[in-house]
Motif scaffolding. Structure first.
Motif, PDB file in Angstrom:
ATOM      1  N   VAL A  47       0.841  -1.203   0.000  1.00 50.81           N
ATOM      2  CA  VAL A  47       0.000   0.000   0.000  1.00 50.81           C
ATOM      3  C   VAL A  47       0.876   1.254   0.000  1.00 50.81           C
ATOM      4  O   VAL A  47       0.624   2.201  -0.753  1.00 50.81           O
ATOM      5  CB  VAL A  47      -0.982  -0.006   1.194  1.00 50.81           C
ATOM      6  N   VAL A 106      -4.971   0.375   6.619  1.00 51.33           N
ATOM      7  CA  VAL A 106      -5.196  -0.988   6.146  1.00 51.33           C
ATOM      8  C   VAL A 106      -6.001  -1.716   7.212  1.00 51.33           C
ATOM      9  O   VAL A 106      -5.646  -1.697   8.394  1.00 51.33           O
ATOM     10  CB  VAL A 106      -3.862  -1.723   5.879  1.00 51.33           C
ATOM     11  N   ILE A 108      -8.157   0.410   3.057  1.00 50.30           N
ATOM     12  CA  ILE A 108      -7.798  -0.625   2.092  1.00 50.30           C
ATOM     13  C   ILE A 108      -7.944  -1.965   2.815  1.00 50.30           C
ATOM     14  O   ILE A 108      -7.367  -2.152   3.887  1.00 50.30           O
ATOM     15  CB  ILE A 108      -6.354  -0.435   1.573  1.00 50.30           C
ATOM     16  N   VAL A 152      -3.873  -3.595  -5.634  1.00 47.49           N
ATOM     17  CA  VAL A 152      -3.732  -2.613  -4.554  1.00 47.49           C
ATOM     18  C   VAL A 152      -3.533  -1.225  -5.149  1.00 47.49           C
ATOM     19  O   VAL A 152      -4.172  -0.259  -4.712  1.00 47.49           O
ATOM     20  CB  VAL A 152      -2.583  -2.986  -3.596  1.00 47.49           C
ATOM     21  N   VAL A 199      -6.003   1.868  -4.454  1.00 48.95           N
ATOM     22  CA  VAL A 199      -5.524   3.114  -3.847  1.00 48.95           C
ATOM     23  C   VAL A 199      -5.860   4.303  -4.741  1.00 48.95           C
ATOM     24  O   VAL A 199      -6.389   5.317  -4.269  1.00 48.95           O
ATOM     25  CB  VAL A 199      -4.006   3.026  -3.546  1.00 48.95           C
TER      26      VAL A 199
END
Length: 117
Positions: free
Chosen positions: A14, A36, A73, A92, A96
């Motif tokens: 991330v 996260v 996330i 990811v 994002v």
């Protein structure tokens, strides 16, 4: 077969996705925290990410003293949908970018047109 990534490694993925945001956009992101979480809310188990806040296009001029917006996330669904580490990194990054776009007021229809939905 889901990709089994330890939480620390997932957070690094991330972080790298955030580092890829172009500087000219990154400087415009204010008062946002990226977190996260292992799993999304039970009501939406397939959710990959979530923007929780007020988009820049909707903010009042006195928004400066508000709590930070949050981008969440979700590690579980992202890991389960991917079959390789490379695919996980790509998903990811897409997630994002998708959630940051909501911060800028870009809706899901436009994100779909751009390939980020």
């Amino acid at each position: 077969m889901p990709v089994d990534v330890p939480p620390e490694e997932f957070e690094t993925i991330v972080d790298r996705a955030l580092d890829e945001i172009p500087d000219e956009l990154a400087v415009l992101i204010h008062n946002v925290v990226v977190l996260v979480e292992d799993e999304p809310p039970a009501a939406d188990p397939g959710l990959l990410g979530c923007y929780d806040g007020v988009a820049l296009t909707e903010r009042a001029s006195n928004h400066a003293f508000e709590l930070p917006d949050r981008i969440l996330i979700f590690r579980g669904p992202l890991s389960r949908m991917c079959e390789s580490a490379d695919e996980l990194v790509d998903e990811v990054r897409i997630t994002v970018v998708h959630e940051i776009a909501h911060h800028f007021g870009i809706d899901d229809d436009r994100l779909h047109d751009l390939g980020y939905a």
